[in-house]
Design a protein around this motif. Structure first.
Motif, short mmCIF file in Angstrom:
data_model
loop_
_atom_site.label_atom_id
_atom_site.label_comp_id
_atom_site.label_asym_id
_atom_site.label_seq_id
_atom_site.Cartn_x
_atom_site.Cartn_y
_atom_site.Cartn_z
N SER A 325 0.81 -1.22 0.00
CA SER A 325 0.00 0.00 0.00
C SER A 325 0.84 1.27 0.00
O SER A 325 0.29 2.37 -0.08
CB SER A 325 -0.91 0.02 1.24
OG SER A 325 -1.76 -1.11 1.26
N LEU A 326 2.16 1.12 0.08
CA LEU A 326 3.03 2.29 0.24
C LEU A 326 2.96 3.22 -0.97
O LEU A 326 3.13 4.44 -0.84
CB LEU A 326 4.47 1.83 0.46
CG LEU A 326 5.50 2.90 0.81
CD1 LEU A 326 5.17 3.53 2.16
CD2 LEU A 326 6.90 2.33 0.82
N TYR A 327 2.68 2.65 -2.14
CA TYR A 327 2.74 3.45 -3.37
C TYR A 327 1.36 3.93 -3.82
O TYR A 327 1.21 4.43 -4.93
CB TYR A 327 3.41 2.62 -4.47
CG TYR A 327 4.76 2.11 -4.04
CD1 TYR A 327 5.86 2.97 -3.98
CD2 TYR A 327 4.93 0.79 -3.65
CE1 TYR A 327 7.10 2.51 -3.57
CE2 TYR A 327 6.18 0.32 -3.24
CZ TYR A 327 7.26 1.18 -3.20
OH TYR A 327 8.47 0.74 -2.79
N ASN A 328 0.35 3.77 -2.98
CA ASN A 328 -0.97 4.29 -3.31
C ASN A 328 -0.94 5.82 -3.30
O ASN A 328 -0.14 6.46 -2.61
CB ASN A 328 -2.02 3.80 -2.30
CG ASN A 328 -2.29 2.31 -2.44
OD1 ASN A 328 -1.85 1.69 -3.40
ND2 ASN A 328 -2.98 1.74 -1.48
N SER A 329 -1.84 6.40 -4.03
CA SER A 329 -1.91 7.86 -4.12
C SER A 329 -2.25 8.47 -2.76
O SER A 329 -3.13 7.99 -2.06
CB SER A 329 -2.98 8.27 -5.14
OG SER A 329 -3.14 9.67 -5.18
N GLY A 330 -1.51 9.53 -2.41
CA GLY A 330 -1.82 10.26 -1.18
C GLY A 330 -1.18 9.72 0.08
O GLY A 330 -1.39 10.27 1.15
N VAL A 331 -0.39 8.66 -0.01
CA VAL A 331 0.27 8.10 1.18
C VAL A 331 1.51 8.95 1.47
O VAL A 331 2.45 8.98 0.68
CB VAL A 331 0.66 6.62 0.97
CG1 VAL A 331 1.47 6.12 2.16
CG2 VAL A 331 -0.59 5.78 0.79
#
Length: 355
Positions: A325-331
């Motif tokens: 999930s680290l590369y999801n938008s807005g993280v």
């Protein structure tokens, strides 16, 4: 006899002792100081003991000594250095004789102080264990709380009027007396059974609507609490029961976020603890994505007196998490939650990915 001030005590130091103290104030270790002056590390320790004697610090415990050195004598020695820079430079030949060796007991005291002097970090003025903001921020917080309380009072008054007060006959009479043209929409004070039964659904709907409106207004006025407002920044120490813990760094690899925790035993005796990755650690980001723990292995750690170690888990880092999930938008932020690790019952550490 007049008691000597810190300025007077500082004048009793030799030039070499002042030089040693100046580098201690810069968080230098004894070995580094020895290399600067081309002397042995044992000589540096002897100078430190003589400094304690001259500055009347020997009778204090370690934490008090460290506090006085960094908060009183370091500013004074810095001020003295600045004043010397403004004066014409005069070549001074150091003729300070080698100091007499100190006893093993005295050397043990000096050794025990070294890491505390190096790692000392001046704390801001606080009103408790948590850091406080400036007076301006406290005033702003007070204003916001007053505003919220005022809004709640207005909402409560409006809700009371809509549901109770306007139906009271004496209140209606007062309103009509003040404003004869006012029209108060209210149901009869003693409705018949048939009208009561027929109007109950609408009253119920009206009540639900009023309650919903009140909740929506409160949601808009009241700020949502930040569950991670007290999170500890990466690199900052958390102390509980004379054991200091910090998240020192993190590392992102192919499928993994590895976090490194450092533990410093200040208990005064040997300290043992154990941990298990999935039982003691979890991680989420600012979008509330959860990061699974990689591995579930029991680890054991034994720290000697004043030992400070980076705790290594199965491979790299203390514990690793899958980074899907680290590369999801807005993280932008990661929050590592720790439970029952070393002496910590519960704490949250913050990683700012933007930095």
């Amino acid at each position: 006899m007049k008691k000597m001030t810190p300025e007077d005590l500082l004048l009793t130091l030799t030039e070499r002792e002042k030089d040693v103290l100046r580098l201690v104030c810069q968080h230098k270790r004894y070995q580094e100081i020895a290399e600067v002056f081309f002397i042995s590390e044992g000589t540096v320790r002897t100078h430190m003991f003589n400094i304690y004697t001259s500055l009347e610090l020997k009778h204090l415990d370690r934490d008090e000594r460290v506090l006085k050195i960094h908060n009183i004598y370091c500013p004074l020695i810095q001020k003295q250095s600045n004043e010397q820079k403004e004066e014409p430079e005069i070549e001074i030949i150091d003729v300070t004789p080698e100091p007499e060796p100190i006893s093993p007991e005295e050397e043990q005291v000096i050794n025990g102080d070294e890491m505390a002097l190096v790692a000392y970090k001046q704390e801001p003025i606080t009103g408790g264990n948590k850091k406080m903001g400036t007076k301006k921020k406290r005033g702003c917080a007070r204003f916001i709380i007053t505003l919220i309380l005022g809004a709640l009072m207005v909402i409560g008054a409006w809700y009371s009027w809509e549901n109770y007060l306007k139906d009271i006959p004496i209140v209606q009479s007062i309103v009509q007396l003040i404003n004869p043209d006012a029209v108060i929409d209210s149901s009869p004070s003693a409705p018949s059974s048939s009208s009561s039964s027929s109007s109950s659904p609408s009253n119920s709907n009206s009540s639900n609507s009023s309650s919903s409106d009140s909740e929506s207004i409160i949601d808009k006025i009241l700020p949502k609490p930040d569950p991670y407002a007290d999170a500890i920044e990466i690199g900052d120490w958390l102390e509980q029961d004379n054991v200091w813990v910090r998240l020192s760094e993190y590392e992102v690899t192919g499928v993994k976020v590895a976090v490194y925790f450092e533990v410093w035993n200040k208990k005064g005796h040997e300290y043992f603890f154990s941990w298990k990755d999935e039982d003691n650690f979890s991680m989420v980001d600012n979008k509330n994505n959860k990061y699974p723990v990689l591995g579930s292995y029991l680890r054991k750690e034994n720290l000697d007196i004043d030992e400070r170690n980076e705790i290594i888990g199965q491979n790299i880092g203390t514990v690793g998490f899958r980074n899907d999930s680290l590369y999801n938008s807005g993280v932008t932020d990661l929050y590592v939650e720790v439970e029952y690790f070393a002496t910590i019952d519960e704490a949250v550490f913050h990683i700012d990915l933007n930095n």
